[in-house]
Design an enzyme around this catalytic site. Structure first.
Site, PDB file in Angstrom:
ATOM      1  N   ASP A  66     -69.351 -56.907   7.887  1.00  0.00           N
ATOM      2  CA  ASP A  66     -69.264 -55.480   7.593  1.00  0.00           C
ATOM      3  C   ASP A  66     -70.624 -54.849   7.274  1.00  0.00           C
ATOM      4  O   ASP A  66     -71.467 -55.464   6.624  1.00  0.00           O
ATOM      5  CB  ASP A  66     -68.321 -55.287   6.400  1.00  0.00           C
ATOM      6  CG  ASP A  66     -67.942 -53.845   6.166  1.00  0.00           C
ATOM      7  OD1 ASP A  66     -67.724 -53.123   7.146  1.00  0.00           O
ATOM      8  OD2 ASP A  66     -67.841 -53.442   4.990  1.00  0.00           O
ATOM      9  N   ASN A 116     -60.543 -50.010   4.853  1.00  0.00           N
ATOM     10  CA  ASN A 116     -61.497 -50.875   4.170  1.00  0.00           C
ATOM     11  C   ASN A 116     -61.452 -50.665   2.660  1.00  0.00           C
ATOM     12  O   ASN A 116     -61.509 -49.527   2.188  1.00  0.00           O
ATOM     13  CB  ASN A 116     -62.915 -50.577   4.644  1.00  0.00           C
ATOM     14  CG  ASN A 116     -63.199 -51.118   6.036  1.00  0.00           C
ATOM     15  OD1 ASN A 116     -62.293 -51.449   6.786  1.00  0.00           O
ATOM     16  ND2 ASN A 116     -64.469 -51.192   6.380  1.00  0.00           N
TER      17      ASN A 116
END
Length: 294
Positions: A84, A241
């Site tokens: 990420d 997320n």
């Protein structure tokens, strides 16, 4: 069960007009809590390792990645591994050999043309390795760089400032020209929020959903209330997320435990309390995102 791919999980969610929750992990306790919480909710999940987390771990990706892979392989629900907010090309190129099936390449701090060029190059490399790739357009805000520094190329905009939100026409062109598989959009959420008070721009989200054919991703979801998350999923968000919510749960539980037990020195006693608190937070968020709660 075997490690699955992020693209597979997001694709299934998109087909069902649902979403998959993706949690940022920092320690082994994070890994175990996310898997346990997902198992309790009986829903798939994505384990995410950010570039900041790698920096915290002395710049070494493999120890945490291998722990995540091992946990995924013993999980009772499908689990994928995602790298990420990557800016380092060196780190990007470690993804394929470390068990990751996907990467979020973050050049959103750059001017549009530079963002597009950097993302196009990253997408070309990622696809050649069989990796699914996510990018960001607009400024979600609140994202700190290594060692907590805010991104330096351009000051972060407030989530509600002019120019912070993702423009649908620009997003359509960006996706077509970059070749990314998913796009994180700025619709009012902010990274690292410690209160759940974010108000999303659902009209903009509707326009983005209509303009794009790739899955949409919501970053900074820790600060988004449950009802707003549900509405975002209905509006087209397919990957949600979450990071700060886990750290709030862990830190709060450990702080309370140590205040009540000042004599405690065995780290297993307070880490287990923190891990359990994170697992409960994961279970709750996964149910909301997956539509398992009214």
């Amino acid at each position: 069960m075997p490690l699955v791919t992020t693209g597979e999980l997001v694709g299934r969610a998109a087909a069902a007009r649902s979403a998959v929750a993706a949690f940022n992990i920092i320690t082994l306790e994070h890994v175990e809590a996310v898997v346990t919480g997902a198992e309790s909710a009986n829903a798939p999940v994505v384990l995410q390792v950010s570039e900041n987390a790698v920096t915290f771990r002395y710049g070494r990706l493999l120890p945490l990645a291998r722990a995540a892979v091992a946990a995924a392989e013993s999980a009772l629900v499908p689990v994928a591994l995602h790298l990420d907010h990557v800016r380092s090309d060196r780190l990007l190129r470690e993804a394929a050999d470390a068990g990751f099936s996907s990467v979020m390449y973050d050049a959103s701090h750059l001017p549009y043309a530079d963002n597009l060029a950097a993302t196009r190059a990253a997408a070309d490399w990622a696809h050649a390795q069989g990796l699914w790739i996510e990018a960001e357009l607009g400024q979600v805000g609140g994202k700190a760089g290594p060692q907590g520094r805010q991104h330096e190329a351009r000051p972060p905009l407030d989530a509600h400032a002019p120019g912070a939100r993702t423009d649908p026409s620009e997003a359509r062109a960006f996706v077509a020209d970059s070749g990314v598989d998913a796009l994180a959009v700025a619709v009012g959420s902010v990274h690292a929020m410690t209160t759940r008070t974010a108000a999303l721009d659902h009209e903009l989200l509707k326009r983005l959903d209509g303009a794009l054919t790739v899955p949409l991703v919501l970053h900074g979801s820790s600060g988004v209330p449950d009802d707003e998350l549900r509405a975002a999923v209905v509006g087209g968000i397919t990957k949600v997320n979450v990071g700060t919510a886990l750290n709030l749960a862990m830190t709060g539980a450990i702080r309370d435990f140590l205040a009540a037990h000042p004599e405690a020195v065995d780290s297993r006693r307070y880490l287990s309390v923190g891990r359990e608190a994170m697992a409960r937070a994961v279970q709750s968020i996964v149910k909301v995102v997956a539509g398992r709660e009214p």
